[in-house]
Each structure stands twice: as structure tokens, then as C-alpha cells.
Scaffold this motif. Structure first.
Motif, PDB file in Angstrom:
ATOM      1  N   ILE A   1     -62.217  41.330 -32.794  1.00 44.34           N
ATOM      2  CA  ILE A   1     -61.351  42.511 -32.770  1.00 44.34           C
ATOM      3  C   ILE A   1     -61.042  42.883 -31.321  1.00 44.34           C
ATOM      4  CG2 ILE A   1     -61.329  45.008 -33.227  1.00 44.34           C
ATOM      5  CD1 ILE A   1     -62.877  44.297 -35.879  1.00 44.34           C
ATOM      6  N   GLY A   2     -62.049  42.851 -30.475  1.00 43.73           N
ATOM      7  CA  GLY A   2     -61.837  43.134 -29.056  1.00 43.73           C
ATOM      8  C   GLY A   2     -60.886  42.147 -28.413  1.00 43.73           C
ATOM      9  N   SER A   3     -61.020  40.871 -28.758  1.00 42.42           N
ATOM     10  CA  SER A   3     -60.125  39.853 -28.203  1.00 42.42           C
ATOM     11  C   SER A   3     -58.682  40.091 -28.631  1.00 42.42           C
ATOM     12  CB  SER A   3     -60.585  38.458 -28.628  1.00 42.42           C
ATOM     13  OG  SER A   3     -61.837  38.156 -28.061  1.00 42.42           O
ATOM     14  N   CYS A   4     -58.485  40.491 -29.886  1.00 49.08           N
ATOM     15  CA  CYS A   4     -57.130  40.808 -30.362  1.00 49.08           C
ATOM     16  C   CYS A   4     -56.569  42.010 -29.607  1.00 49.08           C
ATOM     17  CB  CYS A   4     -57.135  41.116 -31.854  1.00 49.08           C
ATOM     18  SG  CYS A   4     -57.310  39.688 -32.921  1.00 49.08           S
ATOM     19  N   LEU A   5     -57.361  43.052 -29.487  1.00 47.98           N
ATOM     20  CA  LEU A   5     -56.895  44.257 -28.795  1.00 47.98           C
ATOM     21  C   LEU A   5     -56.599  43.962 -27.330  1.00 47.98           C
ATOM     22  CD1 LEU A   5     -59.312  46.764 -30.516  1.00 47.98           C
ATOM     23  CD2 LEU A   5     -56.815  46.691 -30.781  1.00 47.98           C
ATOM     24  N   ASP A   6     -57.409  43.095 -26.716  1.00 49.85           N
ATOM     25  CA  ASP A   6     -57.141  42.680 -25.340  1.00 49.85           C
ATOM     26  C   ASP A   6     -55.798  41.955 -25.271  1.00 49.85           C
ATOM     27  OD1 ASP A   6     -58.043  42.151 -22.494  1.00 49.85           O
ATOM     28  OD2 ASP A   6     -57.814  40.101 -23.222  1.00 49.85           O
ATOM     29  N   ALA A   7     -55.563  41.045 -26.194  1.00 46.85           N
ATOM     30  CA  ALA A   7     -54.301  40.296 -26.214  1.00 46.85           C
ATOM     31  C   ALA A   7     -53.111  41.212 -26.477  1.00 46.85           C
ATOM     32  CB  ALA A   7     -54.363  39.189 -27.270  1.00 46.85           C
ATOM     33  N   LEU A   8     -53.348  42.302 -27.206  1.00 50.86           N
ATOM     34  CA  LEU A   8     -52.288  43.277 -27.503  1.00 50.86           C
ATOM     35  C   LEU A   8     -52.164  44.339 -26.415  1.00 50.86           C
ATOM     36  CD1 LEU A   8     -52.993  43.672 -31.319  1.00 50.86           C
ATOM     37  CD2 LEU A   8     -50.952  42.630 -30.274  1.00 50.86           C
ATOM     38  N   LYS A   9     -52.867  44.121 -25.295  1.00 51.60           N
ATOM     39  CA  LYS A   9     -52.800  45.009 -24.128  1.00 51.60           C
ATOM     40  C   LYS A   9     -53.264  46.435 -24.461  1.00 51.60           C
ATOM     41  CE  LYS A   9     -49.932  42.082 -21.505  1.00 51.60           C
ATOM     42  NZ  LYS A   9     -50.846  40.980 -21.529  1.00 51.60           N
TER      43      LYS A   9
END
Length: 163
Positions: free
Chosen positions: A83-91
Motif C-alpha cells: 500500500i505504501g509503495s502504491c501511495l508513493d507511486a501516486l505521489k
């Protein structure tokens, strides 16, 4: 402010047959905070589908399924890393940090170095260089993210100094 991002530094992993959650499924079930037992089949299937979406760059869709996977097993720290990786990718670095911190409470201690690296990146992305440096310093020499953490630490020092 941009920092190097190495794909090897994204720490969400595909579910493997030997993951702790499957072992836990064989142990006596304990009630979760939501007062329901984990749904391991849903946890694994949602995570696997989300992982494919993440690899394809479909982060918003992956995020929805990683969250579904986390709801199916509220003690699965891998989901929170993803989830953190997705949120990071979504800025969305503040939300990514919250997910990584949640993962830190659920994952085995060997994940702490990678999580500190990711939390450091979340601070870096928000211009919070002193906090980023603190987290980069918690990645031990020899860890697979140490070189990237050291590079980002030096970049944060430069940005903090206004150079």
C-alpha cells in the motif's frame, strides 16, 4: 526535489507459498480486532492480482486490491508495504509514510531497514530533509538499500544546506 529511485528499492513482494500467513493459517485461529478470522484465500488472491497491476503501473487499481488484501488479513504487514509503495507511486508521500509505519508494527524486524529507507523517502519527497536523514541513517551498512539510502542522505544534506 528529486531523488534517485531504484526499482530494487521498492519493497512489496509477491505472496509466496512459504509466507508466514500461510503458516499461521495452520495454527489455532485467533480473533482479530475486527472480531473475525483472517480470510487467507482472499488475502492471497487479492494481493497476487494487485501485484500484477502494480508491475503494470496501474497503481490506483493495485492500491484498491492491496487494501482488500489487508482487510482480509489485518495482521499482514506485506500488504501495508505494498500500500505504501502504491501511495508513493501516486505521489502521496504522507499517506505512504503512514502505510510504512503500519507495516513496521506488523512485519518482522528484518524489514525495518527497508521500511526506514521508504519512510526516509517519504520525508524527502515532502522536503523534510532532517527527518529523511534520520531514517536513512537507520539503514545498516551492508543492507541491500544502504547505498541508495546513503546517496539519498547526501542529497538531503545538500538540499537542507540550500545548495
Amino acid at each position: 526535489a528529486s531523488r534517485p529511485r531504484a526499482s530494487s528499492c521498492k519493497f512489496h513482494l509477491p505472496k509466496a507459498a512459504n509466507r508466514p500467513g500461510l503458516t499461521q493459517a495452520l495454527a489455532p485461529m485467533k480473533q482479530s480486532a475486527a472480531d473475525r478470522p483472517p480470510n487467507y484465500p482472499l488475502n492471497i488472491s487479492a494481493y497476487s492480482e494487485a501485484d500484477e497491476l502494480f508491475k503494470a503501473g496501474r497503481y490506483r487499481e493495485a492500491l484498491r486490491l492491496f487494501r482488500e488484501s489487508a482487510e482480509a488479513d489485518i495482521e499482514d504487514g506485506d500488504c501495508w508495504i505494498a500500500i505504501g509503495s502504491c501511495l508513493d507511486a501516486l505521489k502521496q508521500p504522507a499517506r505512504a509514510e503512514a502505510a510504512y509505519r503500519k507495516a513496521m508494527t506488523l512485519c518482522e524486524p528484518e524489514w525495518n531497514a527497508a521500511l526506514h529507507f521508504n519512510i526516509g523517502n517519504s520525508h524527502f519527497d515532502r522536503g523534510m530533509y532532517a527527518l529523511a536523514i534520520q531514517h536513512y541513517l537507520r539503514v545498516p551498512r551492508g543492507h541491500k538499500t544502504w547505498q541508495a539510502a546513503e546517496l539519498n542522505r547526501k542529497l538531503a544534506l545538500t538540499h537542507r544546506a540550500g545548495r
